[in-house]
Design a protein around this motif. Structure first.
Motif, mmCIF file in Angstrom:
data_model
loop_
_atom_site.group_PDB
_atom_site.id
_atom_site.type_symbol
_atom_site.label_atom_id
_atom_site.label_comp_id
_atom_site.label_asym_id
_atom_site.label_seq_id
_atom_site.Cartn_x
_atom_site.Cartn_y
_atom_site.Cartn_z
ATOM 1 N N PHE A 3 0.847 -1.185 0.000
ATOM 2 C CA PHE A 3 0.000 0.000 0.000
ATOM 3 C C PHE A 3 0.884 1.238 0.000
ATOM 4 O O PHE A 3 1.771 1.388 0.847
ATOM 5 C CB PHE A 3 -0.905 0.013 1.229
ATOM 6 C CG PHE A 3 -1.793 -1.193 1.355
ATOM 7 C CD1 PHE A 3 -3.070 -1.176 0.820
ATOM 8 C CD2 PHE A 3 -1.344 -2.347 1.992
ATOM 9 C CE1 PHE A 3 -3.893 -2.293 0.934
ATOM 10 C CE2 PHE A 3 -2.159 -3.456 2.106
ATOM 11 C CZ PHE A 3 -3.442 -3.438 1.567
ATOM 12 N N GLY A 4 0.639 2.132 -0.956
ATOM 13 C CA GLY A 4 1.416 3.358 -1.040
ATOM 14 C C GLY A 4 1.026 4.334 0.050
ATOM 15 O O GLY A 4 -0.156 4.498 0.356
ATOM 16 N N LEU A 5 2.043 5.029 0.661
ATOM 17 C CA LEU A 5 1.782 5.950 1.767
ATOM 18 C C LEU A 5 2.302 7.354 1.491
ATOM 19 O O LEU A 5 2.371 8.177 2.405
ATOM 20 C CB LEU A 5 2.415 5.417 3.059
ATOM 21 C CG LEU A 5 1.854 4.093 3.581
ATOM 22 C CD1 LEU A 5 2.630 3.643 4.809
ATOM 23 C CD2 LEU A 5 0.378 4.220 3.915
ATOM 24 N N GLY A 6 2.690 7.638 0.288
ATOM 25 C CA GLY A 6 3.124 8.988 -0.059
ATOM 26 C C GLY A 6 4.585 9.248 0.249
ATOM 27 O O GLY A 6 5.397 8.329 0.431
ATOM 28 N N THR A 7 4.905 10.526 0.364
ATOM 29 C CA THR A 7 6.312 10.924 0.501
ATOM 30 C C THR A 7 6.689 11.372 1.911
ATOM 31 O O THR A 7 7.866 11.554 2.200
ATOM 32 C CB THR A 7 6.619 12.075 -0.476
ATOM 33 O OG1 THR A 7 5.768 13.199 -0.167
ATOM 34 C CG2 THR A 7 6.383 11.641 -1.916
ATOM 35 N N ASN A 8 5.740 11.552 2.799
ATOM 36 C CA ASN A 8 6.019 12.038 4.148
ATOM 37 C C ASN A 8 6.417 10.862 5.035
ATOM 38 O O ASN A 8 5.595 10.003 5.353
ATOM 39 C CB ASN A 8 4.790 12.751 4.717
ATOM 40 C CG ASN A 8 5.088 13.470 6.029
ATOM 41 O OD1 ASN A 8 5.667 12.893 6.932
ATOM 42 N ND2 ASN A 8 4.664 14.731 6.102
ATOM 43 N N LYS A 9 7.674 10.826 5.463
ATOM 44 C CA LYS A 9 8.195 9.704 6.238
ATOM 45 C C LYS A 9 7.490 9.577 7.582
ATOM 46 O O LYS A 9 7.104 8.468 7.996
ATOM 47 C CB LYS A 9 9.695 9.870 6.446
ATOM 48 C CG LYS A 9 10.322 8.740 7.265
ATOM 49 C CD LYS A 9 11.824 8.956 7.419
ATOM 50 C CE LYS A 9 12.429 7.836 8.275
ATOM 51 N NZ LYS A 9 13.895 8.038 8.455
ATOM 52 N N GLU A 10 7.314 10.675 8.302
ATOM 53 C CA GLU A 10 6.694 10.611 9.632
ATOM 54 C C GLU A 10 5.253 10.093 9.555
ATOM 55 O O GLU A 10 4.823 9.273 10.382
ATOM 56 C CB GLU A 10 6.724 12.002 10.280
ATOM 57 C CG GLU A 10 8.132 12.465 10.655
ATOM 58 C CD GLU A 10 8.104 13.793 11.383
ATOM 59 O OE1 GLU A 10 6.983 14.328 11.600
ATOM 60 O OE2 GLU A 10 9.184 14.292 11.744
ATOM 61 N N GLU A 11 4.517 10.582 8.558
ATOM 62 C CA GLU A 11 3.132 10.122 8.404
ATOM 63 C C GLU A 11 3.086 8.642 8.018
ATOM 64 O O GLU A 11 2.216 7.889 8.467
ATOM 65 C CB GLU A 11 2.426 10.962 7.323
ATOM 66 C CG GLU A 11 2.104 12.379 7.752
ATOM 67 C CD GLU A 11 1.152 12.421 8.939
ATOM 68 O OE1 GLU A 11 0.258 11.551 9.010
ATOM 69 O OE2 GLU A 11 1.301 13.316 9.788
ATOM 70 N N ALA A 12 4.036 8.206 7.185
ATOM 71 C CA ALA A 12 4.098 6.805 6.779
ATOM 72 C C ALA A 12 4.352 5.900 7.980
ATOM 73 O O ALA A 12 3.757 4.822 8.104
ATOM 74 C CB ALA A 12 5.198 6.623 5.726
ATOM 75 N N ILE A 13 5.239 6.338 8.875
ATOM 76 C CA ILE A 13 5.545 5.550 10.078
ATOM 77 C C ILE A 13 4.312 5.466 10.975
ATOM 78 O O ILE A 13 3.982 4.400 11.516
ATOM 79 C CB ILE A 13 6.731 6.171 10.841
ATOM 80 C CG1 ILE A 13 8.028 5.992 10.028
ATOM 81 C CG2 ILE A 13 6.883 5.522 12.217
ATOM 82 C CD1 ILE A 13 9.236 6.661 10.636
ATOM 83 N N LYS A 14 3.580 6.596 11.144
ATOM 84 C CA LYS A 14 2.368 6.576 11.966
ATOM 85 C C LYS A 14 1.330 5.604 11.397
ATOM 86 O O LYS A 14 0.672 4.855 12.138
ATOM 87 C CB LYS A 14 1.774 7.988 12.035
ATOM 88 C CG LYS A 14 2.589 8.969 12.876
ATOM 89 C CD LYS A 14 1.911 10.329 12.902
ATOM 90 C CE LYS A 14 2.720 11.320 13.731
ATOM 91 N NZ LYS A 14 2.078 12.664 13.739
ATOM 92 N N GLU A 15 1.170 5.655 10.079
ATOM 93 C CA GLU A 15 0.196 4.766 9.428
ATOM 94 C C GLU A 15 0.580 3.299 9.626
ATOM 95 O O GLU A 15 -0.270 2.436 9.876
ATOM 96 C CB GLU A 15 0.103 5.094 7.929
ATOM 97 C CG GLU A 15 -0.499 6.438 7.614
ATOM 98 C CD GLU A 15 -2.016 6.416 7.707
ATOM 99 O OE1 GLU A 15 -2.592 5.343 7.948
ATOM 100 O OE2 GLU A 15 -2.634 7.491 7.552
ATOM 101 N N ALA A 16 1.869 2.998 9.506
ATOM 102 C CA ALA A 16 2.340 1.626 9.646
ATOM 103 C C ALA A 16 2.135 1.106 11.064
ATOM 104 O O ALA A 16 1.696 -0.036 11.278
ATOM 105 C CB ALA A 16 3.815 1.535 9.258
#
Length: 367
Positions: A42-55
Motif C-alpha cells: 500500500f502506497g503511503l506517499g512521501t512524508n516519512k513521519e506520516e508513513a511511520i504513523k500509518e504503519a
C-alpha cells in the motif's frame, strides 16, 4: 529459503514493514507498507513521519496483544479468561434443571465457544469478535446454528455480568442471522400414502401416534403401556420436560382414529413395555425391543418416498421428515376445533403458529 536481505536504505524502517523507493524521474522518495499476512503493498506517499504513523496503526489494528504480565498481576479480575467463566456457566446452566437432551446440546455448543473464545479475556471480547464468528457460521450455510450460538452467547454474557466478570454484553449489538426454512411440510395426502406404504406394523403405529398426539419422535419412541392410566396417556417431553396428560378419547376425524384405538393396536402377540416395538427378531433387534430413533427416521423416509412416487409428486431436495408430523398434527387438530398449543406442549402461541404454518404446502379455501 532465507528472506532477501533488506537494503541498507531501509534499515531505519525495520520492524514496521515499511519500504522506501526513489523515483528516478523526479527524485522524490515514496514509502510503501507491505502487509505481512496478505503480502499486498500500500502506497503511503512521501512524508516519512506520516508513513511511520500509518504503519504503526496498521500493526496495532491487525495484531491482538496479550496484556502485559505486570498488568495481569496488578488487575487479575480484568484478565480472567473466557474459558474460566464457562466452567462456572456450565454449573449455572445445569442448576436450571432442564432435560438431559437440552443439557447435552448446550454442552456441545459451550465446547464450541470454548475453542473459539476460550483463550481470550472475557472483557476483551468485542462486538466485532462476536459478529465475525456468527457471520462465519452463516457463510458456511449454518444460519440456524448461528442463531442458536448467538442466543447462547448472549445468555453467557448476561450471567457473567450478574457475577461481575464483565460490565457489558457484546452480543446485544449483533444481528441475528436470517434463517431460510428449507424442509418441506408434510401434507395429509402424503401422510396417508406413506402410511399405506409402511411395511412394518410398528411404523404405522408410530405414524398414527405422532399424528394424533403431536409428539416428537423421541417421545413417541419412549411411550410405555404403563404410562396409560386414568384414561390418559402421560407424556414427559424429553426436550422441554413438559408434562402432558392426553385423554385417550382424543380423536382425529380426518383419519377416523382415536388415541385409544391406536394404543390397542400397539398390543400384539409380542410382550413389550413399549407402545412402538419390534414385532419380530431381526438381526440384533429382538422382538419387543424399543425402536431406535435412526431406524424410525430411515423407515419413515423410505415409506414417504414410496408414497410420493405413488402420488406422482416430486418432494424436491428437502423432503419432510418424521418431525413434520408434529406440524401436520397441529394443523389438523386446529382445523377440527382443538387447541394445538396445549397438545404440542408449547409455552407460547407464537411457537405453535410456526408449526401451523403450512409454508405453501396446502391450498387455502376462499369462501
Amino acid at each position: 529459503m532465507a528472506p532477501r536481505p533488506r537494503k541498507d536504505g531501509n534499515k531505519d524502517l525495520a520492524g514496521l514493514n515499511l519500504y522506501r523507493k526513489t523515483d528516478k524521474r523526479n527524485g522524490k522518495t515514496y514509502y510503501t507498507y507491505r502487509d505481512p499476512v496478505s503480502g499486498k503493498s500500500f502506497g503511503l506517499g512521501t512524508n516519512k513521519e506520516e508513513a511511520i504513523k500509518e504503519a504503526v496503526a496498521a500493526i496495532h489494528a491487525t495484531v491482538r496483544h496479550q496484556p502485559a504480565l505486570v498488568d495481569r498481576v496488578k488487575a487479575p479480575e480484568e484478565s480472567k479468561l473466557f474459558s474460566a467463566w464457562l466452567v462456572e456457566y456450565r454449573e449455572l446452566y445445569a442448576a436450571r434443571g432442564l432435560s438431559a437432551s437440552s443439557q447435552r446440546n448446550v454442552g456441545m455448543r459451550i465446547n464450541r465457544l470454548d475453542k473459539v473464545f476460550g483463550g481470550i479475556g472475557i472483557r476483551e471480547i468485542s462486538t466485532m469478535d462476536v459478529a465475525k464468528y456468527l457471520k462465519g457460521l452463516t457463510k458456511e450455510g449454518k444460519a440456524p446454528m448461528a442463531r442458536a450460538m448467538r442466543s447462547l452467547l448472549r445468555d453467557v454474557f448476561l450471567e457473567a455480568m450478574a457475577e461481575g466478570w464483565c460490565t457489558d454484553n457484546p452480543v446485544d449489538k449483533t444481528k441475528a442471522a436470517a434463517v431460510t426454512i428449507k424442509r418441506g411440510r408434510l401434507t395429509l395426502d402424503l401422510w396417508k400414502a406413506a402410511h399405506a406404504e409402511a411395511k412394518q406394523p410398528w411404523l404405522k403405529r408410530a405414524m398414527e401416534l405422532a399424528l394424533i398426539t403431536g409428539q416428537r419422535r423421541e417421545d413417541i419412541a419412549s411411550m410405555l403401556f404403563k404410562d396409560v392410566y386414568d384414561d390418559h396417556l402421560h407424556v414427559v417431553q424429553s426436550k422441554t420436560g413438559a408434562r402432558l396428560r392426553i385423554n385417550t378419547d382424543l380423536r382425529l376425524e380426518v383419519i377416523d382414529m382415536s388415541l385409544d384405538s391406536v394404543i390397542k393396536s400397539c398390543r400384539d402377540r409380542v410382550l413389550s413395555p413399549h407402545l412402538v416395538h419390534h414385532h419380530r427378531t431381526i438381526s440384533r433387534a429382538k422382538a419387543g425391543q424399543k425402536i431406535v430413533l435412526d431406524t424410525i427416521s430411515k423407515e419413515f423416509a423410505a415409506a414417504r418416498d414410496r408414497g410420493a412416487e405413488a402420488l406422482g409428486i416430486d418432494l424436491g431436495d428437502t423432503p419432510p421428515t418424521f418431525h413434520e408430523m408434529r406440524s401436520l398434527a397441529a394443523r389438523l387438530h386446529a382445523a377440527e376445533g382443538r387447541n394445538p398449543q396445549a397438545l404440542l406442549g408449547h409455552k407460547s402461541a407464537k411457537m405453535t403458529d410456526m408449526y401451523r404454518d403450512s409454508r405453501g404446502a396446502e391450498w387455502i379455501d376462499v369462501a
